[in-house]
Design a protein around this motif. Structure first.
Motif, mmCIF file in Angstrom:
data_model
loop_
_atom_site.group_PDB
_atom_site.id
_atom_site.type_symbol
_atom_site.label_atom_id
_atom_site.label_comp_id
_atom_site.label_asym_id
_atom_site.label_seq_id
_atom_site.Cartn_x
_atom_site.Cartn_y
_atom_site.Cartn_z
ATOM 1 N N LEU A 1 -21.339 53.605 -7.611
ATOM 2 C CA LEU A 1 -20.434 52.516 -8.839
ATOM 3 C C LEU A 1 -19.177 52.189 -8.371
ATOM 4 O O LEU A 1 -18.895 51.315 -8.938
ATOM 5 N N ILE A 2 -18.663 53.429 -7.936
ATOM 6 C CA ILE A 2 -17.721 53.117 -7.582
ATOM 7 C C ILE A 2 -16.684 52.560 -6.645
ATOM 8 O O ILE A 2 -15.712 51.738 -7.099
ATOM 9 N N SER A 3 -17.538 52.244 -6.246
ATOM 10 C CA SER A 3 -17.220 50.866 -4.531
ATOM 11 C C SER A 3 -17.130 49.754 -5.876
ATOM 12 O O SER A 3 -16.387 48.853 -5.219
ATOM 13 N N ARG A 4 -18.001 49.125 -7.414
ATOM 14 C CA ARG A 4 -17.678 48.105 -7.785
ATOM 15 C C ARG A 4 -16.375 48.280 -8.525
ATOM 16 O O ARG A 4 -16.049 47.141 -8.869
ATOM 17 N N ILE A 5 -15.899 49.601 -9.392
ATOM 18 C CA ILE A 5 -14.602 49.357 -9.417
ATOM 19 C C ILE A 5 -13.376 49.630 -9.238
ATOM 20 O O ILE A 5 -11.992 49.056 -9.129
ATOM 21 N N LEU A 6 -13.220 50.369 -7.761
ATOM 22 C CA LEU A 6 -11.825 50.824 -7.074
ATOM 23 C C LEU A 6 -12.143 49.625 -6.176
ATOM 24 O O LEU A 6 -10.742 49.560 -5.554
ATOM 25 N N CYS A 7 -13.108 48.756 -5.538
ATOM 26 C CA CYS A 7 -12.687 47.338 -5.120
ATOM 27 C C CYS A 7 -11.166 47.043 -5.751
ATOM 28 O O CYS A 7 -10.261 46.570 -4.873
ATOM 29 N N ALA A 8 -10.826 46.687 -6.616
ATOM 30 C CA ALA A 8 -10.031 46.449 -7.179
ATOM 31 C C ALA A 8 -8.736 46.936 -6.779
ATOM 32 O O ALA A 8 -7.123 46.229 -6.542
ATOM 33 N N LYS A 9 -8.418 48.466 -6.804
ATOM 34 C CA LYS A 9 -7.180 48.930 -5.903
ATOM 35 C C LYS A 9 -7.534 49.045 -4.680
ATOM 36 O O LYS A 9 -6.156 48.629 -4.077
ATOM 37 N N PHE A 10 -8.378 49.252 -3.511
ATOM 38 C CA PHE A 10 -8.294 49.028 -2.198
ATOM 39 C C PHE A 10 -8.653 47.473 -1.996
ATOM 40 O O PHE A 10 -8.633 47.226 -0.433
ATOM 41 N N GLY A 11 -8.465 46.561 -2.517
ATOM 42 C CA GLY A 11 -8.356 45.276 -2.134
ATOM 43 C C GLY A 11 -9.650 44.366 -1.694
ATOM 44 O O GLY A 11 -8.991 42.940 -0.586
ATOM 45 N N GLY A 12 -10.843 44.811 -2.047
ATOM 46 C CA GLY A 12 -11.512 44.589 -1.883
ATOM 47 C C GLY A 12 -11.799 42.580 -3.208
ATOM 48 O O GLY A 12 -11.047 42.132 -3.762
ATOM 49 N N TYR A 13 -12.830 41.725 -2.506
ATOM 50 C CA TYR A 13 -12.338 40.410 -2.606
ATOM 51 C C TYR A 13 -12.841 39.920 -3.572
ATOM 52 O O TYR A 13 -12.517 39.231 -4.535
#
Length: 514
Positions: free
Chosen positions: A188-200
């Motif tokens: 789940l954290i991949s879907r929220i923290l992508c905003a911090k780590f520069g996910g498209y």
């Protein structure tokens, strides 16, 4: 203050074009930035006509995916027909199309020189088994990029929450735009923290119940529980560690709190199997603090560099703060703080809350029902305030053991019924008796409550347990578990942020949750 540039995408998986059009409107209303139209879900698909309708009717930018069975999709037909449909979507004005890594070379070659200016090809890879090593992921991204991809999309399976750290590493260091998501609740954290780590982009469902991918949150939760739009590279990360954990309302409470005081943080659900491994993996000072739930409170003590003396005595830590200077972990126990301060407020009476000279517990007889973790926290907390402690437990030997540890007396539950050595005693229930769904149960009969001046129940669902109702009928002051919950949250919020807790807001959010 600029927030994230990461887009929020809504997968549209209806079986008819008409329902897809209606769902696209819903996605836009929920705040999605684009829609992923899953052509493989359509029961009947007339490519030319249906693609025109879907593109024309969509209020948002469109991403077309026609996922074959061999990559976890629904389509089981002719490969040429599938790729022709995606090419046609591009020609008719789609904003993105998603094509699988295995066929990407051939597909991108076939549209060479025909690509519209703003149109982008996403090349995707799905791993339903696990999350590969950082080396293997890096190698995969390079090979996918070499196909001519505009955007690389990697979806893996998180077997452990620490797997997601590898996805973040790839996203941050990649030269090409990356969508990196991990499936399952541990991802789940991949879907929220992508905003911090520069996910498209991230993806979320239209409704809480309808999930196209395991572990995918609802768009409304992404945007409104986790405040996705406010997350930036510098955002500090917090969360509640537990197993199970999805039921926890803490993210709602803390994220509302962060937003209200303008604190740049996000608080997440963290499904953790091994807390030591989790803390070792996410060791950056950006992972700033954690609430610790069942079953990790005892193990958490060993994971900290320094532990508050009361938490050490209790043998349980429910709050970990990472010092920004040296990254060292400090553990404390706010469970006892929350319940003891709520009991003190109850004894002082609401008119006298600000008179904090000495504790009203000093010298009082404090009876704790239950000798588990919660009982232990209450006993040590009350002892610290100068109370005399009595432990009552179903199994007398457990009561005796805890009483010896805190320097108090022990009783069995049977003896507690006729225990009236003095008036003005405090009774604290630290068992789960009376909790939803067994709301007709109580740990002690009504007639036994007459010598107490205050009764506290750690159970907070229901708010008014049978124990508290019968105490109130006997004219005894009552304090509910909700007060404890709010009190321990104030303390954690202030430890996390260094700012005063927005108490009225916390109370309002709690009331709504319960």
């Amino acid at each position: 203050m600029m927030g994230t540039s990461t887009l929020v995408c809504a997968p549209i998986t209806a079986e008819t074009v008409r329902k897809m059009v209606s769902d696209m409107g819903k996605a836009a209303a929920l705040g999605a930035d684009l829609v992923e139209i899953r052509l493989d879900y359509l029961k009947v698909f007339n490519s030319n006509e249906d693609l025109k309708t879907l593109i024309k009717e969509s209020p948002s930018p469109t991403l077309f995916t026609y996922r074959p069975k061999w990559q976890g999709g629904q389509y089981d037909g002719d490969e040429k027909h599938r790729l022709d449909a995606l090419r046609l979507a591009m020609e008719l004005g789609a904003d993105y199309i998603d094509v699988e890594f295995q066929v990407a070379h051939e597909f991108i070659d076939s549209i060479y020189g025909k690509k519209p200016d703003k149109f982008k090809v996403i090349v995707s890879s799905h791993n339903y088994q696990d999350t590969p090593s950082v080396e293997d992921l890096g190698d995969l991204v390079a090979r996918m990029q070499a196909t001519g991809a505009d955007i690389v999309s990697i979806t893996t399976t998180a077997l452990d929450i620490t797997d997601v750290a590898r996805i973040f590493q790839i996203t941050v260091h990649s030269q090409v735009p990356v969508i990196g998501l991990a499936m399952g609740e541990r991802g789940l954290i991949s879907r929220i923290l992508c905003a911090k780590f520069g996910g498209y982009l991230t993806s979320g469902t239209l409704d809480s119940g309808i999930v196209s991918v395991p572990g995918e949150p609802a768009i409304k939760d992404i945007l409104h529980v986790y405040n996705f739009r406010l997350i930036r590279p510098g955002t500090k990360l917090f969360g509640v560690i537990g197993k199970p954990i999805s039921h926890s309302k803490s993210p709602l409470l803390y994220n509302e709190g962060f937003k209200s005081v303008g604190f740049d943080g996000v608080y997440l659900h963290l499904l953790v199997d091994d807390i030591a491994n989790f803390l070792r993996t996410y060791s950056s000072t950006d992972f700033s603090g954690f609430s610790v739930g069942i079953p990790h409170k005892e193990a958490a003590v060993k994971c900290c560099d320094e532990v508050d003396p009361v938490a050490k005595s209790i043998g349980a830590v429910n709050c970990i703060v990472r010092r920004p200077t040296d990254g060292k972990l400090f553990g404390l126990n706010t469970d006892y703080f929350g319940s003891i301060s709520a009991i003190e407020d109850g004894l002082r009476g609401s008119h006298d809350r600000d008179n904090t000279t000495g504790s009203p517990l000093a010298g009082r007889l404090f009876v704790v029902m239950g000798a588990g973790g919660a009982g232990k926290a209450l006993a040590y907390g009350a002892k610290q305030k100068g109370a005399r402690i009595v432990i009552a437990n179903r199994k007398y030997d457990r009561a005796r053991k805890l009483a010896d540890e805190v320097g108090g007396d022990a009783l069995s539950f049977a003896e507690l019924e006729n225990f009236h050595p003095e008036d003005g005693m405090v009774l604290a229930n630290a068992t789960s008796v009376g909790m939803q769904p067994n709301i007709d149960e109580t740990p002690i009969p009504k007639h036994a409550l007459r010598s107490y001046s205050l009764v506290f129940d750690a159970v907070y669902n229901p708010k008014m347990t049978r124990l508290l109702s019968e105490a109130a009928e006997s004219s005894v002051t009552v304090v509910s578990g909700v007060e404890m919950l709010i009190g321990q949250a104030y303390e954690q919020f202030e430890r996390f942020t260094g700012l005063p807790a927005p108490k009225e807001l916390f109370r309002k959010v709690m009331e709504n949750c319960l």
